[in-house]
Write an enzyme that holds these catalytic residues in place. Structure first.
Site, PDB file in Angstrom:
ATOM      1  N   LYS A 187      26.957  45.902  31.691  1.00  0.00           N
ATOM      2  CA  LYS A 187      28.282  45.348  31.960  1.00  0.00           C
ATOM      3  C   LYS A 187      29.229  45.932  30.933  1.00  0.00           C
ATOM      4  O   LYS A 187      28.819  46.224  29.797  1.00  0.00           O
ATOM      5  CB  LYS A 187      28.241  43.820  31.784  1.00  0.00           C
ATOM      6  CG  LYS A 187      29.298  43.085  32.532  1.00  0.00           C
ATOM      7  CD  LYS A 187      28.898  42.837  33.985  1.00  0.00           C
ATOM      8  CE  LYS A 187      30.009  42.214  34.790  1.00  0.00           C
ATOM      9  NZ  LYS A 187      29.650  41.938  36.168  1.00  0.00           N
ATOM     10  N   GLY A 220      33.665  34.399  52.179  1.00  0.00           N
ATOM     11  CA  GLY A 220      33.508  33.206  53.009  1.00  0.00           C
ATOM     12  C   GLY A 220      33.988  33.411  54.437  1.00  0.00           C
ATOM     13  O   GLY A 220      33.382  32.880  55.380  1.00  0.00           O
ATOM     14  N   ALA A 267      27.697  32.349  48.027  1.00  0.00           N
ATOM     15  CA  ALA A 267      27.952  33.611  47.322  1.00  0.00           C
ATOM     16  C   ALA A 267      28.457  33.453  45.897  1.00  0.00           C
ATOM     17  O   ALA A 267      28.357  34.386  45.106  1.00  0.00           O
ATOM     18  CB  ALA A 267      29.009  34.412  48.099  1.00  0.00           C
ATOM     19  N   ASP A 303      38.988  25.124  51.646  1.00  0.00           N
ATOM     20  CA  ASP A 303      39.621  26.112  50.776  1.00  0.00           C
ATOM     21  C   ASP A 303      40.823  25.436  50.117  1.00  0.00           C
ATOM     22  O   ASP A 303      41.506  24.630  50.765  1.00  0.00           O
ATOM     23  CB  ASP A 303      40.085  27.334  51.598  1.00  0.00           C
ATOM     24  CG  ASP A 303      40.277  28.565  50.728  1.00  0.00           C
ATOM     25  OD1 ASP A 303      39.556  29.552  50.915  1.00  0.00           O
ATOM     26  OD2 ASP A 303      41.168  28.531  49.837  1.00  0.00           O
ATOM     27  N   LYS A 325      19.457  40.212  38.187  1.00  0.00           N
ATOM     28  CA  LYS A 325      19.917  40.402  39.567  1.00  0.00           C
ATOM     29  C   LYS A 325      19.219  41.620  40.200  1.00  0.00           C
ATOM     30  O   LYS A 325      18.647  41.541  41.276  1.00  0.00           O
ATOM     31  CB  LYS A 325      21.425  40.605  39.550  1.00  0.00           C
ATOM     32  CG  LYS A 325      22.070  40.665  40.904  1.00  0.00           C
ATOM     33  CD  LYS A 325      23.589  40.581  40.715  1.00  0.00           C
ATOM     34  CE  LYS A 325      24.281  40.222  41.986  1.00  0.00           C
ATOM     35  NZ  LYS A 325      25.426  39.360  41.790  1.00  0.00           N
ATOM     36  N   SER A 341      32.565  42.901  50.149  1.00  0.00           N
ATOM     37  CA  SER A 341      32.443  41.507  50.585  1.00  0.00           C
ATOM     38  C   SER A 341      31.690  41.306  51.914  1.00  0.00           C
ATOM     39  O   SER A 341      30.875  40.388  52.006  1.00  0.00           O
ATOM     40  CB  SER A 341      33.826  40.877  50.676  1.00  0.00           C
ATOM     41  OG  SER A 341      34.559  41.153  49.521  1.00  0.00           O
TER      42      SER A 341
HETATM   43  P1  NAI Z   1      38.157  35.538  47.132  1.00  0.00           P
HETATM   44  O1  NAI Z   1      39.081  35.348  46.002  1.00  0.00           O
HETATM   45  O2  NAI Z   1      38.445  36.564  48.163  1.00  0.00           O
HETATM   46  O3  NAI Z   1      37.971  34.146  47.920  1.00  0.00           O
HETATM   47  C1  NAI Z   1      37.789  32.923  47.268  1.00  0.00           C
HETATM   48  C2  NAI Z   1      38.371  31.829  48.158  1.00  0.00           C
HETATM   49  O4  NAI Z   1      38.098  30.579  47.542  1.00  0.00           O
HETATM   50  C3  NAI Z   1      39.898  31.923  48.326  1.00  0.00           C
HETATM   51  O5  NAI Z   1      40.218  31.739  49.688  1.00  0.00           O
HETATM   52  C4  NAI Z   1      40.437  30.780  47.457  1.00  0.00           C
HETATM   53  O6  NAI Z   1      41.628  30.231  47.963  1.00  0.00           O
HETATM   54  C5  NAI Z   1      39.287  29.791  47.529  1.00  0.00           C
HETATM   55  N1  NAI Z   1      39.179  28.889  46.384  1.00  0.00           N
HETATM   56  C6  NAI Z   1      39.445  29.149  45.094  1.00  0.00           C
HETATM   57  N2  NAI Z   1      39.170  28.060  44.342  1.00  0.00           N
HETATM   58  C7  NAI Z   1      38.722  27.116  45.181  1.00  0.00           C
HETATM   59  C8  NAI Z   1      38.250  25.788  45.016  1.00  0.00           C
HETATM   60  N3  NAI Z   1      38.221  25.207  43.811  1.00  0.00           N
HETATM   61  N4  NAI Z   1      37.857  25.105  46.120  1.00  0.00           N
HETATM   62  C9  NAI Z   1      37.899  25.668  47.342  1.00  0.00           C
HETATM   63  N5  NAI Z   1      38.323  26.932  47.566  1.00  0.00           N
HETATM   64  C10 NAI Z   1      38.728  27.636  46.493  1.00  0.00           C
HETATM   65  O7  NAI Z   1      36.716  35.760  46.452  1.00  0.00           O
HETATM   66  P2  NAI Z   1      35.438  36.402  47.126  1.00  0.00           P
HETATM   67  O8  NAI Z   1      35.417  37.863  46.875  1.00  0.00           O
HETATM   68  O9  NAI Z   1      35.289  35.896  48.512  1.00  0.00           O
HETATM   69  O10 NAI Z   1      34.278  35.775  46.212  1.00  0.00           O
HETATM   70  C11 NAI Z   1      33.884  34.438  46.353  1.00  0.00           C
HETATM   71  C12 NAI Z   1      32.809  34.124  45.320  1.00  0.00           C
HETATM   72  O11 NAI Z   1      31.678  34.965  45.521  1.00  0.00           O
HETATM   73  C13 NAI Z   1      33.247  34.353  43.870  1.00  0.00           C
HETATM   74  O12 NAI Z   1      32.600  33.391  43.059  1.00  0.00           O
HETATM   75  C14 NAI Z   1      32.706  35.719  43.552  1.00  0.00           C
HETATM   76  O13 NAI Z   1      32.455  35.885  42.171  1.00  0.00           O
HETATM   77  C15 NAI Z   1      31.389  35.699  44.320  1.00  0.00           C
HETATM   78  N6  NAI Z   1      30.899  37.008  44.682  1.00  0.00           N
HETATM   79  C16 NAI Z   1      31.667  37.852  45.448  1.00  0.00           C
HETATM   80  C17 NAI Z   1      31.185  39.104  45.797  1.00  0.00           C
HETATM   81  C18 NAI Z   1      31.974  40.017  46.701  1.00  0.00           C
HETATM   82  O14 NAI Z   1      31.380  40.977  47.228  1.00  0.00           O
HETATM   83  N7  NAI Z   1      33.250  39.777  46.916  1.00  0.00           N
HETATM   84  C19 NAI Z   1      29.865  39.572  45.326  1.00  0.00           C
HETATM   85  C20 NAI Z   1      29.118  38.586  44.577  1.00  0.00           C
HETATM   86  C21 NAI Z   1      29.645  37.356  44.260  1.00  0.00           C
END
Ligand code: NAI
Length: 381
Positions: free
Chosen positions: A91, A198, A272, A216, A79, A160
């Protein structure tokens, strides 16, 4: 340590995992008071001090925790290198015997902080799965080797919105490569998962004139974002088969698999979520179907990038956003190289990272994480 070979706590299992491993080193500590196994994996320090989040999780055996740490730390090496950022892959894993809270959790985190001090800045950490910014604040009470606890306003920082910006610029690059113009006006983008990343991504896309589709598991959340952006809600069951220009997975990993790729109705996958491919070979399946894939470990690095820049003392929003937006041009290079050499973007991104690692740091290498606060001139430019 007791138990049959390979059983929980068996040192032979750990030895087997490490005997062919070619990283820098692994620090193994068994935390007596909580029964936690702590693994700090230093995968690579070619470009700078190994840096990566701290995961707290209950694993079936300590070896599973170590295996996870080794895999995640290698991912961090690629990365940082793919972004050509002066950090190495690292890690840490806190393999807890069960959920910990209160004094037990605090005690573990403080002892983990002391362990980081003993490494003298050879590793820096941040929040990851199972740990929160509050946990990082606890660790930061005893060690300086923590990012994300002192944001631009000196309070805790949410990466985020920066991750969302990086993904936005990556989508622009992918659209430009696929359709010849980075103008997103009138393109259809399906954002799966409208959480911390998102949601701001959807708002940015809406401002750029995108026709948004939002999915979602929490449909109420999808509806709220749809109302704010003029988008439409897609039932979360049928997401991958929904026709769109760009599918942006921003929820869970492994949504791209041999089962789903054949049913995709998009031209581009760019989002993401971590570990989007169920298997590396799924990148080949996407390529065979003519779907352009933006490798997750490149497009989702915006938050990590902003964290480290802020740690270094760069807290001007405009500058931070301009650095994070460079993820788009980086991806454009990767797409062009993939086309030129006839490989998948996933392979081209790995090849690029390998070249950066072979080249080494652009200017004087910083070996201590804390020294990133006063790196040699040009180190982060
Ligand atoms: P979050 O937990 O805030 O949001 C995830 C959203 O996806 C929630 O609204 C949840 O209800 C929904 N969700 C969960 N399972 C689902 C499914 N099967 N189908 C549809 N929607 C579903 O997480 P966040 O922080 O937005 O991260 C999203 C992704 O991006 C994760 O995979 C995370 O590892 C990755 N990521 C996040 C970073 C960050 O800065 N927050 C940085 C790099 C990667």
């Amino acid at each position: 340590m007791t138990g049959a070979p390979g059983a929980a706590g068996d040192v032979g299992g750990i030895e087997a995992l490490l005997s062919d491993w070619d990283g820098v080193g692994v620090v193994v500590r068994r935390d007596g008071p909580t029964g936690t196994w702590i693994f700090v994996v230093l995968d690579d320090d070619t470009l700078g001090p190994p840096t990566g989040g701290c995961r707290m999780k209950v694993y079936p055996t300590p070896e599973d925790g170590l295996a996870d740490g080794l895999r995640l730390a290698r991912g961090m090496t690629y990365k940082w290198a793919a972004m050509d950022f002066p950090f190495g892959g690292g890690k840490s894993v806190l393999a807890v015997p069960g959920p910990l809270d209160g004094d037990q959790r605090r005690g573990l985190l403080l002892r983990f902080g002391a362990l980081l001090n003993s490494l003298g800045g050879r590793y820096g950490t941040g929040a990851d799965l199972g740990t929160s910014v509050d946990d990082m604040k606890t660790i930061a009470e005893v060690t300086p080797y923590v990012i994300g606890v002192h944001g631009r306003d000196h309070g805790p920082m949410d990466p985020s919105p920066f991750t969302a910006l990086g993904v936005f610029s990556g989508i622009q690059a992918a659209v430009a490569h696929r359709f010849g113009s980075e103008d997103l006006g009138g393109r259809t983008v399906l954002v799966e998962g409208v959480g911390a990343v998102g949601d701001p991504l959807a708002r940015r896309l809406a401002r750029a004139g995108v026709d948004l589709l939002l999915a979602d598991v929490d449909e109420e959340r999808a509806r709220r974002v749809a109302e704010a952006t003029g988008g439409a809600v897609v039932r979360s069951g049928g997401v991958t088969a929904t026709p769109c220009d760009v599918y942006a997975p921003c929820a869970v990993g492994a949504t791209l698999s041999s089962e789903t790729v054949s049913g995709l109705e998009c031209a581009i996958v760019a989002g993401a979520a971590n570990n989007q491919l169920a298997r590396p070979s799924d990148a080949d399946l996407l390529h065979e179907r003519g779907i352009l894939y933006a490798p997750d470990f490149v497009i989702n690095g915006g938050g990590a990038m902003a964290f480290t820049l802020i740690y270094r003392g760069e807290d001007q929003l405009e500058e931070l956003e301009s650095r994070v937006s460079a993820i788009g041009p980086r991806l454009a290079e990767i797409f062009e190289e993939a086309t030129r050499t006839g490989v998948t973007p996933w392979r081209a991104a790995h090849a690029l990272a390998e070249r950066v690692l072979a080249r080494g740091p652009q200017s004087g290498r910083v070996s201590s994480f804390e020294d990133m606060r006063s790196p040699p001139p040009g180190q982060l430019s």
